[in-house]
Design an enzyme around this catalytic site. Structure first.
Site, PDB file in Angstrom:
ATOM      1  N   TYR A 116      -5.001  -0.488   9.799  1.00 27.94           N
ATOM      2  CA  TYR A 116      -5.666  -0.361   8.509  1.00 27.94           C
ATOM      3  C   TYR A 116      -6.687   0.767   8.634  1.00 27.94           C
ATOM      4  CZ  TYR A 116      -3.232  -4.443   6.844  1.00 27.94           C
ATOM      5  OH  TYR A 116      -2.237  -5.310   6.490  1.00 27.94           O
ATOM      6  N   HIS A 150      -4.603   6.082  -1.299  1.00 30.32           N
ATOM      7  CA  HIS A 150      -5.153   6.062   0.064  1.00 30.32           C
ATOM      8  C   HIS A 150      -4.072   6.346   1.113  1.00 30.32           C
ATOM      9  CE1 HIS A 150      -9.023   5.561   1.753  1.00 30.32           C
ATOM     10  NE2 HIS A 150      -8.973   4.297   2.121  1.00 30.32           N
ATOM     11  N   TYR A 195       0.808  -1.225   0.000  1.00 25.92           N
ATOM     12  CA  TYR A 195       0.000   0.000   0.000  1.00 25.92           C
ATOM     13  C   TYR A 195       0.842   1.276   0.000  1.00 25.92           C
ATOM     14  CZ  TYR A 195      -3.692  -3.234   1.371  1.00 25.92           C
ATOM     15  OH  TYR A 195      -4.581  -4.275   1.414  1.00 25.92           O
ATOM     16  N   ASN A 245      -9.826   1.441   8.060  1.00 25.09           N
ATOM     17  CA  ASN A 245     -11.172   1.382   8.636  1.00 25.09           C
ATOM     18  C   ASN A 245     -11.210   1.359  10.161  1.00 25.09           C
ATOM     19  OD1 ASN A 245     -11.727   1.197   5.942  1.00 25.09           O
ATOM     20  ND2 ASN A 245     -12.752  -0.770   6.057  1.00 25.09           N
ATOM     21  N   ASN A 266     -13.571   6.100   5.144  1.00 26.52           N
ATOM     22  CA  ASN A 266     -13.680   5.134   6.241  1.00 26.52           C
ATOM     23  C   ASN A 266     -12.746   5.423   7.411  1.00 26.52           C
ATOM     24  OD1 ASN A 266     -15.779   3.651   5.141  1.00 26.52           O
ATOM     25  ND2 ASN A 266     -14.393   2.411   3.918  1.00 26.52           N
TER      26      ASN A 266
END
Length: 185
Positions: free
Chosen positions: A65, A19, A14, A67, A113
């Site tokens: 993460y 993001h 990632y 969320n 989120n």
């Protein structure tokens, strides 16, 4: 004392995604205060600390993460007893054109989120530095889009936005929030 949080997802896969622009920006800002990140399991994050003109700066990259970012934020906020007005969250925003920056206090989560998680735990009256990553150009799923890497051209634009934030971050430290906001336009 000030808490600066960059939102993103942990893991190499990632690292350069849209993001994770919050992580990327936070790392860039922290670098100018000559600090480095280390894992703090009890806070569910990577954390770096520094001082500037007697003010303690706490830089946080949640390892939960996106969320579940609120879990890390509340752990650090509670431990250091940091009020909401001293919390700054840096994150991606698909509703802003790539490279555009907006600074605001409070408000909705825009479907993000990470912000939903934070808002659900500490409320929404903290500061946000929103960095535009744009929307998918075709019928690509938004989740897939933000979890994909920037193209080389896009990354150059994203880096320019990050540099603008970093170059003006001292205004936040001096509590010149309106001036910082005006420089982000």
């Amino acid at each position: 004392m000030m808490l600066i949080i960059g939102l993103g997802n942990p893991g190499k896969e990632y690292e350069h995604t849209r993001h994770n622009i919050g992580f990327i920006a936070l790392e860039n800002i922290a670098k100018q205060y000559e600090t480095s990140f280390s894992v703090k399991k009890k806070f569910h994050c990577e954390i770096a600390e520094s001082t500037n003109n007697g003010q303690k700066l706490i830089f946080v990259k949640p390892t939960t993460y996106m969320n579940l970012s609120g879990k890390s934020v509340i752990a650090v906020k509670t431990y250091y007893n940091i009020p909401l007005e001293k919390i700054f969250v840096i994150h991606d925003d698909i509703d802003l054109e790539l490279g555009k920056i907006k600074f605001k206090t409070g408000g909705g989560n825009g479907g993000h989120n990470g912000l939903k998680s934070i808002d659900g735990i500490i409320g929404n009256n903290y500061h946000r530095i929103r960095i535009g990553v744009g929307r998918p150009q075709n019928s690509q799923d938004v989740a897939d889009y933000v979890l994909n890497n920037f193209s080389k051209t896009e990354y150059v634009i994203a880096e320019q936005a990050i540099d603008k934030i970093t170059d003006n971050f001292n205004l936040i430290l001096e509590n010149k929030l309106e001036e910082f906001k005006s420089k982000m336009v």
